[in-house]
Design a protein around this motif. Structure first.
Motif, PDB file in Angstrom:
ATOM      1  N   ALA A  33      41.222  41.132  47.156  1.00  0.00           N
ATOM      2  CA  ALA A  33      42.154  40.913  46.042  1.00  0.00           C
ATOM      3  C   ALA A  33      42.993  42.154  45.768  1.00  0.00           C
ATOM      4  O   ALA A  33      42.594  43.288  46.043  1.00  0.00           O
ATOM      5  CB  ALA A  33      41.370  40.552  44.783  1.00  0.00           C
ATOM      6  N   LEU A  36      44.275  44.305  39.503  1.00  0.00           N
ATOM      7  CA  LEU A  36      44.985  43.823  38.328  1.00  0.00           C
ATOM      8  C   LEU A  36      45.023  44.928  37.281  1.00  0.00           C
ATOM      9  O   LEU A  36      44.112  45.750  37.207  1.00  0.00           O
ATOM     10  CB  LEU A  36      44.277  42.595  37.755  1.00  0.00           C
ATOM     11  CG  LEU A  36      44.234  41.366  38.652  1.00  0.00           C
ATOM     12  CD1 LEU A  36      43.309  40.321  38.055  1.00  0.00           C
ATOM     13  CD2 LEU A  36      45.612  40.789  38.840  1.00  0.00           C
ATOM     14  N   TYR A 118      51.402  30.576  44.362  1.00  0.00           N
ATOM     15  CA  TYR A 118      50.213  31.392  44.118  1.00  0.00           C
ATOM     16  C   TYR A 118      50.112  31.798  42.651  1.00  0.00           C
ATOM     17  O   TYR A 118      49.013  31.959  42.119  1.00  0.00           O
ATOM     18  CB  TYR A 118      50.233  32.636  45.007  1.00  0.00           C
ATOM     19  CG  TYR A 118      48.963  33.438  44.900  1.00  0.00           C
ATOM     20  CD1 TYR A 118      47.729  32.871  45.250  1.00  0.00           C
ATOM     21  CD2 TYR A 118      48.972  34.736  44.421  1.00  0.00           C
ATOM     22  CE1 TYR A 118      46.552  33.593  45.138  1.00  0.00           C
ATOM     23  CE2 TYR A 118      47.799  35.466  44.309  1.00  0.00           C
ATOM     24  CZ  TYR A 118      46.593  34.885  44.662  1.00  0.00           C
ATOM     25  OH  TYR A 118      45.422  35.593  44.542  1.00  0.00           O
ATOM     26  N   GLU A 119      51.246  31.919  41.973  1.00  0.00           N
ATOM     27  CA  GLU A 119      51.235  32.263  40.558  1.00  0.00           C
ATOM     28  C   GLU A 119      50.494  31.215  39.736  1.00  0.00           C
ATOM     29  O   GLU A 119      49.868  31.536  38.715  1.00  0.00           O
ATOM     30  CB  GLU A 119      52.663  32.434  40.033  1.00  0.00           C
ATOM     31  CG  GLU A 119      53.410  33.641  40.551  1.00  0.00           C
ATOM     32  CD  GLU A 119      53.919  33.477  41.981  1.00  0.00           C
ATOM     33  OE1 GLU A 119      54.334  34.486  42.584  1.00  0.00           O
ATOM     34  OE2 GLU A 119      53.900  32.326  42.494  1.00  0.00           O
ATOM     35  N   GLN A 122      46.822  31.989  40.090  1.00  0.00           N
ATOM     36  CA  GLN A 122      46.494  33.150  39.259  1.00  0.00           C
ATOM     37  C   GLN A 122      46.377  32.757  37.787  1.00  0.00           C
ATOM     38  O   GLN A 122      45.460  33.200  37.084  1.00  0.00           O
ATOM     39  CB  GLN A 122      47.562  34.232  39.435  1.00  0.00           C
ATOM     40  CG  GLN A 122      47.541  34.888  40.807  1.00  0.00           C
ATOM     41  CD  GLN A 122      48.658  35.900  40.969  1.00  0.00           C
ATOM     42  OE1 GLN A 122      49.828  35.592  40.733  1.00  0.00           O
ATOM     43  NE2 GLN A 122      48.306  37.115  41.354  1.00  0.00           N
ATOM     44  N   SER A 123      47.310  31.933  37.326  1.00  0.00           N
ATOM     45  CA  SER A 123      47.276  31.480  35.933  1.00  0.00           C
ATOM     46  C   SER A 123      46.034  30.645  35.661  1.00  0.00           C
ATOM     47  O   SER A 123      45.392  30.787  34.612  1.00  0.00           O
ATOM     48  CB  SER A 123      48.538  30.667  35.621  1.00  0.00           C
ATOM     49  OG  SER A 123      48.507  30.149  34.309  1.00  0.00           O
ATOM     50  N   ARG A 148      38.403  33.070  47.611  1.00  0.00           N
ATOM     51  CA  ARG A 148      38.421  32.837  46.167  1.00  0.00           C
ATOM     52  C   ARG A 148      37.393  33.690  45.430  1.00  0.00           C
ATOM     53  O   ARG A 148      37.560  33.964  44.238  1.00  0.00           O
ATOM     54  CB  ARG A 148      38.203  31.351  45.860  1.00  0.00           C
ATOM     55  CG  ARG A 148      36.841  30.809  46.177  1.00  0.00           C
ATOM     56  CD  ARG A 148      36.761  29.307  45.948  1.00  0.00           C
ATOM     57  NE  ARG A 148      37.710  28.581  46.779  1.00  0.00           N
ATOM     58  CZ  ARG A 148      37.612  27.278  47.064  1.00  0.00           C
ATOM     59  NH1 ARG A 148      36.611  26.576  46.558  1.00  0.00           N
ATOM     60  NH2 ARG A 148      38.493  26.679  47.832  1.00  0.00           N
ATOM     61  N   GLU A 151      39.170  36.787  44.569  1.00  0.00           N
ATOM     62  CA  GLU A 151      40.139  36.479  43.514  1.00  0.00           C
ATOM     63  C   GLU A 151      39.455  36.332  42.161  1.00  0.00           C
ATOM     64  O   GLU A 151      39.912  36.893  41.149  1.00  0.00           O
ATOM     65  CB  GLU A 151      40.900  35.193  43.862  1.00  0.00           C
ATOM     66  CG  GLU A 151      41.788  35.326  45.090  1.00  0.00           C
ATOM     67  CD  GLU A 151      42.379  34.001  45.533  1.00  0.00           C
ATOM     68  OE1 GLU A 151      43.479  34.011  46.104  1.00  0.00           O
ATOM     69  OE2 GLU A 151      41.734  32.945  45.315  1.00  0.00           O
ATOM     70  N   TYR A 155      39.542  38.945  38.558  1.00  0.00           N
ATOM     71  CA  TYR A 155      39.816  38.514  37.185  1.00  0.00           C
ATOM     72  C   TYR A 155      38.559  38.548  36.313  1.00  0.00           C
ATOM     73  O   TYR A 155      38.591  38.128  35.160  1.00  0.00           O
ATOM     74  CB  TYR A 155      40.387  37.091  37.176  1.00  0.00           C
ATOM     75  CG  TYR A 155      41.862  37.024  37.465  1.00  0.00           C
ATOM     76  CD1 TYR A 155      42.802  36.963  36.431  1.00  0.00           C
ATOM     77  CD2 TYR A 155      42.343  37.012  38.772  1.00  0.00           C
ATOM     78  CE1 TYR A 155      44.156  36.900  36.698  1.00  0.00           C
ATOM     79  CE2 TYR A 155      43.701  36.949  39.050  1.00  0.00           C
ATOM     80  CZ  TYR A 155      44.602  36.889  38.009  1.00  0.00           C
ATOM     81  OH  TYR A 155      45.948  36.824  38.272  1.00  0.00           O
TER      82      TYR A 155
END
Length: 228
Positions: A33, A36, A118-119, A122-123, A148, A151, A155
């Motif tokens: 990833a 962030l 992809y956004e 992410q959301s 995943r 990912e 987050y």
């Protein structure tokens, strides 16, 4: 046939290192990833949690197993919801997902045959309370590390995962997940499991990011260029 003419192999999975024709001419670069600014996903209302499956939503990659797990959870937590977000790549999977979402109002789909930006994924991760990581038993993918997971971890999204998978111990050691057991899901104990402590500040998560892989790639390019 072309292997003798390849100078160096870049591998996405550690399992590929056993291929007989690559020898020692390989570098492992996992699809990790991007960092962030401030990962803040986490548990919301445990009486109405949103579970997520994102990315490739296919029978081959375990969408049925993930939905079956959610439906077991839903028996215990009637207010729970499942969000499917991603691409449904084949006809059989489309038929299955379409029928399932029609029969279960608690399951919604964003995407489908055409996928999503992809956004959008992410959301969806940012808005979810738990990620479901379930795969069918398939020799072709059993030794592959799901993207995943990186990912969700970036987050700080808690995960519900299967037992005895190659990524199970890693996720548990990182305090990023709990194991799903079908019989346990129908008991009150499951709520207390969901209320576990995830992602404690005492654990180092730097290895989940692409930064280290980027450094390896840069070094590899420099080495191969200098050796020409």
């Amino acid at each position: 046939m072309s292997a003798p003419f390849v100078r160096h192999f870049i591998l996405a999975e550690n399992s590929y290192t056993s291929l007989p024709f690559i020898g020692h001419r390989w570098t492992l670069l996992q699809n990790k990833a991007l960092p962030l600014p401030a990962p803040a996903a986490g548990k919301g209302d445990l009486n109405a949690p949103v579970f997520l499956v994102s990315g490739t939503l296919s029978l081959t990659y375990g969408i049925r197993e993930a939905i079956d797990a959610f439906l077991k959870i839903h028996e215990t937590i009637p207010g729970s919801q499942l969000h499917l977000c991603g691409k449904v790549p084949d006809k059989k999977s489309i038929q299955y997902v379409t029928k399932t979402t029609s029969n279960h109002p608690s399951i919604t789909l964003t995407g489908g045959a055409d996928g999503v930006p992809y956004e959008a994924i992410q959301s969806a991760i940012a808005q979810a309370d738990f990620g479901l990581v379930f795969y069918r038993d398939n020799p072709a993918i059993n030794e592959c590390f799901p993207t995943r997971i990186w990912e969700y971890m970036s987050y700080r999204l808690p995960m519900i995962i299967q037992e005895e998978r190659m990524w199970t111990n890693y996720c548990l050691e990182k305090k990023a997940a709990v194991i799903f057991k079908s019989g346990q899901a129908s008991t009150g104990d499951f709520l207390s499991i969901l209320d576990s402590t995830f992602y404690p500040a005492t654990i180092d998560y730097s290895d989940i990011y692409w930064t280290a892989e980027e450094h390896k790639l840069t070094e590899l390019v420099n080495t191969l260029t200098l050796d020409r």
